[in-house]
Design a protein around this motif. Structure first.
Motif, PDB file in Angstrom:
ATOM      1  N   GLY A  35     -21.814  38.667  95.971  1.00 21.26           N
ATOM      2  CA  GLY A  35     -22.433  38.770  94.650  1.00 21.26           C
ATOM      3  C   GLY A  35     -23.217  37.502  94.386  1.00 21.26           C
ATOM      4  O   GLY A  35     -23.054  36.503  95.098  1.00 21.26           O
ATOM      5  N   HIS A  36     -24.020  37.559  93.350  1.00 20.63           N
ATOM      6  CA  HIS A  36     -24.834  36.380  93.050  1.00 20.63           C
ATOM      7  C   HIS A  36     -23.948  35.253  92.518  1.00 20.63           C
ATOM      8  O   HIS A  36     -22.760  35.460  92.202  1.00 20.63           O
ATOM      9  N   SER A  37     -24.542  34.105  92.391  1.00 17.07           N
ATOM     10  CA  SER A  37     -23.798  32.957  91.873  1.00 17.07           C
ATOM     11  C   SER A  37     -23.336  33.263  90.447  1.00 17.07           C
ATOM     12  O   SER A  37     -24.125  33.734  89.615  1.00 17.07           O
ATOM     13  N   GLY A  38     -22.071  33.015  90.176  1.00 14.94           N
ATOM     14  CA  GLY A  38     -21.525  33.280  88.840  1.00 14.94           C
ATOM     15  C   GLY A  38     -21.022  34.699  88.671  1.00 14.94           C
ATOM     16  O   GLY A  38     -20.644  35.106  87.564  1.00 14.94           O
ATOM     17  N   ALA A  39     -20.974  35.454  89.762  1.00 18.16           N
ATOM     18  CA  ALA A  39     -20.534  36.854  89.655  1.00 18.16           C
ATOM     19  C   ALA A  39     -19.019  36.961  89.492  1.00 18.16           C
ATOM     20  O   ALA A  39     -18.507  38.003  89.065  1.00 18.16           O
ATOM     21  N   THR A 194     -18.553  34.921  99.544  1.00 15.08           N
ATOM     22  CA  THR A 194     -19.793  34.372 100.100  1.00 15.08           C
ATOM     23  C   THR A 194     -21.021  35.024  99.465  1.00 15.08           C
ATOM     24  O   THR A 194     -20.984  36.190  99.067  1.00 15.08           O
ATOM     25  N   CYS A 195     -22.080  34.219  99.377  1.00 11.61           N
ATOM     26  CA  CYS A 195     -23.358  34.767  98.907  1.00 11.61           C
ATOM     27  C   CYS A 195     -24.116  35.397 100.066  1.00 11.61           C
ATOM     28  O   CYS A 195     -24.967  36.267  99.867  1.00 11.61           O
ATOM     29  N   PRO A 205     -16.976  44.103 108.137  1.00  7.81           N
ATOM     30  CA  PRO A 205     -15.894  43.955 107.156  1.00  7.81           C
ATOM     31  C   PRO A 205     -16.125  44.884 105.959  1.00  7.81           C
ATOM     32  O   PRO A 205     -17.215  45.420 105.778  1.00  7.81           O
ATOM     33  N   ARG A 206     -15.061  45.032 105.159  1.00  7.28           N
ATOM     34  CA  ARG A 206     -15.238  45.751 103.889  1.00  7.28           C
ATOM     35  C   ARG A 206     -15.881  44.774 102.910  1.00  7.28           C
ATOM     36  O   ARG A 206     -15.562  43.583 102.911  1.00  7.28           O
ATOM     37  N   ARG A 207     -16.781  45.270 102.075  1.00 10.81           N
ATOM     38  CA  ARG A 207     -17.484  44.415 101.120  1.00 10.81           C
ATOM     39  C   ARG A 207     -17.113  44.802  99.698  1.00 10.81           C
ATOM     40  O   ARG A 207     -17.104  45.995  99.361  1.00 10.81           O
ATOM     41  N   LEU A 208     -16.790  43.797  98.912  1.00 10.84           N
ATOM     42  CA  LEU A 208     -16.610  44.023  97.473  1.00 10.84           C
ATOM     43  C   LEU A 208     -17.761  43.274  96.798  1.00 10.84           C
ATOM     44  O   LEU A 208     -17.842  42.051  96.897  1.00 10.84           O
ATOM     45  N   VAL A 209     -18.611  44.000  96.132  1.00 16.98           N
ATOM     46  CA  VAL A 209     -19.776  43.361  95.516  1.00 16.98           C
ATOM     47  C   VAL A 209     -19.523  43.213  94.015  1.00 16.98           C
ATOM     48  O   VAL A 209     -19.224  44.191  93.321  1.00 16.98           O
TER      49      VAL A 209
END
Lengths: 217, 300
Positions: A35-39, A194-195, A205-209
Motif C-alpha cells: 500500500g502507499h505510504s501511510g496506508a 513493503t511499498c 506470495p499472498r498480497r494484502l493491499v
C-alpha cells in the motif's frame, strides 16, 4: 495463525491508521502487506508485536488476543516473533556478534548454546567471518542481513519485516528477499510490509493491499 | 539456574564496564559518595573509641553503703552475706570504720581535727560494684539496699554514668541523623548517575524491549551499577576514615598522656565496616530503583 478481527487503530483526535481490518495468515505463509505510504502497513506489524494496541477489534496471534495482553506477558510474546525494523535499530557500538546475541541474552540462553545459534544465523544470512566487525563497517545490504540474523536467531515462528528492502540496490534487495523466502520454506510465517512488492513477485506470495487503513479486495 | 546466573553475571559485568568506561566521572562520583559517607562513618568510629575510653577509665559505677554507727559485728556479717548472695553484685569491698578513720588521719590537716573528736565519726561501709551499670538497674539496687537493717545511707555514684549515657545517646543520634542526611545525598548521586546512564542507553533499552526483554532484564544492570557504585563509595569512605584514624592516633595519644591515661584510636571494627559497605551498597541500589521507577516506566 494470525487473525485480525475488525481491527481499528485511531490516533486522537482524528487520525485513523486502520479501520475495521479483518484478515488471517496461516502458519508458514509468506504474506506481503502493501500500500502507499501511510496506508497502515507498519501499524499492522506493530499491533501483532503488541507495540501498539488496537482501538477496537481483536488481534489474535496463536489464539492469544495480544491487544489485551498484560504488560508482563508482552516480552514473552515478542520472544516468539522476529522483528525487522524499517530503521534496523542496530547497536552501532556493538559488534555484529553482540548485536545478534542480544535476543538470546534477553531470552536467557546459556552462553555456549547462544554462541552456536549466532554462528548458525550468520551462516544463514551470509555474514560468517564478519562477527567482530562493527555495524558501521558493513554495507547497507550487510546491515540489513545483520538485522535479519538478529530477528531469526531465536528461531521465531513468525517473522515481521517492515520495509526490509528499502534503501538497498536492486541486486542486494533481491538477495534479501530470497532470504525471507528461505525462512518461509522452512515453516516460518513471514509478514513483510513493503511499498515495492515486485521483488517478492517471483515467490508468489499472498498480497494484502491497504489503502487508508482498509483492505482493498 | 545457569541461565539465571549468567544473566546476573552479564548485568554485573555491564555495570563494571560502564564504571570503567568513564574513569574520571566514576572517580568523582565515588569521591562524592565516599566523603558523604565518611562523615557518619567517622562519627561512628569516634563514638566507638569514646565508649572504649570510658570503659577503660577505671571508673566503674559504684554504690556505697554506710551502716549505722551502732551497727555491730553481727550486722556487718549479715550485710556481707546479703551482698554476696545478691546476683546483681559483681564485687564488694568492706571498709571498717577503723580503717576509714586511719585513711582520713593520714590526710594532711585532718589528723588533728579527728583527734579533737570524742569518738570515731565514721561508720562501717561497703563499696559495691554492680553487675549492671545501667542507671535504672543501679537505682533499683539502691532502693533495695535502703530496705536492709542497719543501712543508714546509700550513695549512688551514677551521675557520671548518666552523663556519659546521655552523651553517648546524643552521639549515636547525631551519627544516625548524619547518616540519614548524607545517605540521601548518596541516593541523589546514584539517581542522577543512573538517569544519565538510562538516557545514554535509551536506544538499547528501547530495542531490548522490542526484542522481548522484561523490566527485570532491563533494570538489573542499572541496579548492579547503583549497588557497585555505592559499594565502592563505601570503600572510599572506609579508607578516608582509616586515614583520619591513623592521622589522629598520635595526637590523641599525646592528649591522653597529659591526663595520665592511655588511648589508642582504633579504626572501624569489622562489623561496623561491613555495615558501612552494606549500607552504601543498599543506598546505591535504592537510588537506582528510584531513578528507574522515574525514567523506565514507558509503555513500549
Amino acid at each position: 495463525m494470525i487473525r485480525f478481527e475488525q481491527v481499528s487503530r485511531r490516533y486522537p483526535p482524528a487520525g485513523v491508521a486502520l479501520d475495521g481490518l479483518s484478515f488471517s495468515v496461516a502458519p508458514g505463509e509468506l504474506v506481503l502487506i502493501t500500500g502507499h505510504s501511510g496506508a497502515g502497513k507498519t501499524t499492522v506489524l506493530k499491533l501483532i508485536a503488541a507495540i501498539e494496541r488496537p482501538s477496537a477489534g481483536a488481534v489474535l496471534v496463536g489464539g492469544q488476543d495480544v491487544g489485551h495482553l498484560k504488560r508482563p506477558a508482552i516480552p514473552f510474546l515478542r520472544r516468539n516473533l522476529g522483528l525487522i525494523f524499517q530503521d534496523q535499530k542496530l547497536l552501532f557500538d556493538r559488534s555484529v556478534f553482540e548485536n545478534i546475541m542480544l535476543p538470546l541474552a534477553i531470552a536467557g540462553f546459556p552462553p555456549k548454546e547462544a554462541a552456536g545459534r549466532v554462528r548458525a544465523a550468520l551462516d544463514k544470512v551470509g555474514l560468517r567471518g564478519r562477527e567482530r566487525a562493527l555495524p558501521v563497517a558493513l554495507s547497507g545490504g550487510e546491515q540489513q542481513r545483520l538485522a535479519i540474523a538478529r530477528a531469526v536467531v531465536g528461531r521465531p515462528g513468525i517473522l515481521l519485516a517492515d520495509e526490509p528492502t528499502a534503501h538497498l540496490d536492486p541486486d542486494t534487495a533481491g538477495e534479501v528477499a530470497a532470504i525471507f523466502r528461505d525462512f518461509q520454506q522452512v515453516g516460518v510465517t513471514v509478514l513483510i510490509a513493503t511499498c515495492d512488492d515486485t521483488l517478492f513477485a517471483p515467490f508468489a506470495p499472498r498480497r494484502l493491499v491497504l489503502d487508508h487503513g482498509k483492505l482493498i479486495p | 539456574m545457569n541461565a539465571w546466573l549468567a544473566q546476573h553475571f552479564r548485568a554485573l559485568a555491564w555495570a563494571l564496564s560502564r564504571l570503567a568506561a568513564a574513569p574520571v566521572n566514576t572517580l568523582l562520583s565515588l569521591l562524592a559518595v565516599g566523603i558523604a559517607l565518611a562523615l557518619p562513618a567517622g562519627g561512628q568510629m569516634l563514638l566507638g573509641n569514646a565508649l572504649q575510653i570510658a570503659r577503660n577509665a577505671n571508673a566503674a559505677p559504684q554504690v556505697s553503703l554506710f551502716l549505722a554507727l551502732d551497727a555491730d559485728r553481727k550486722a556487718v556479717d549479715d550485710i556481707t552475706t546479703r551482698l554476696k548472695n545478691n546476683p546483681q553484685v559483681k564485687e564488694l569491698r568492706y571498709i571498717p570504720r577503723s580503717e576509714a578513720l586511719k585513711r582520713f588521719q593520714a590526710r594532711e590537716g585532718l589528723a588533728e581535727l579527728l583527734a579533737a573528736l570524742p569518738s570515731n565519726p565514721f561508720p562501717d561501709a561497703f563499696v559495691v560494684t554492680p553487675r549492671n551499670a545501667d542507671p535504672t538497674a543501679m537505682d533499683a539496687l539502691r532502693d533495695e539496699f535502703r530496705q536492709w537493717p542497719k543501712v543508714e545511707h546509700v550513695q549512688l555514684d551514677s551521675a557520671w554514668v548518666r552523663r556519659l549515657d546521655a552523651l553517648l545517646r546524643l552521639g549515636r543520634t547525631s551519627v544516625v541523623v548524619l547518616a540519614a542526611l548524607l545517605g540521601l545525598g548518596l541516593v541523589a548521586i546514584t539517581f542522577t548517575t543512573i538517569r544519565l546512564q538510562v538516557v545514554s542507553q535509551r536506544a538499547e533499552i528501547e530495542l531490548s524491549r522490542l526484542l522481548g526483554a522484561t523490566d527485570a532484564f532491563i533494570c538489573r544492570p542499572f541496579y548492579y551499577f547503583g549497588a557497585v557504585q555505592g559499594l565502592l563509595g563505601g570503600a572510599v569512605a572506609w579508607l578516608i576514615v582509616l586515614a583520619v584514624t591513623l592521622a589522629l592516633r598520635a595526637p590523641v595519644a599525646e592528649l591522653a598522656a597529659l591526663y595520665h591515661a592511655s588511648a589508642a584510636l582504633q579504626p572501624l571494627g569489622v562489623p561496623d565496616s561491613l555495615l558501612l559497605l552494606a549500607f552504601a551498597a543498599g543506598l546505591g541500589w535504592l537510588g537506582a530503583a528510584l531513578s528507574l521507577g522515574r525514567h523506565l516506566r514507558e509503555p513500549v
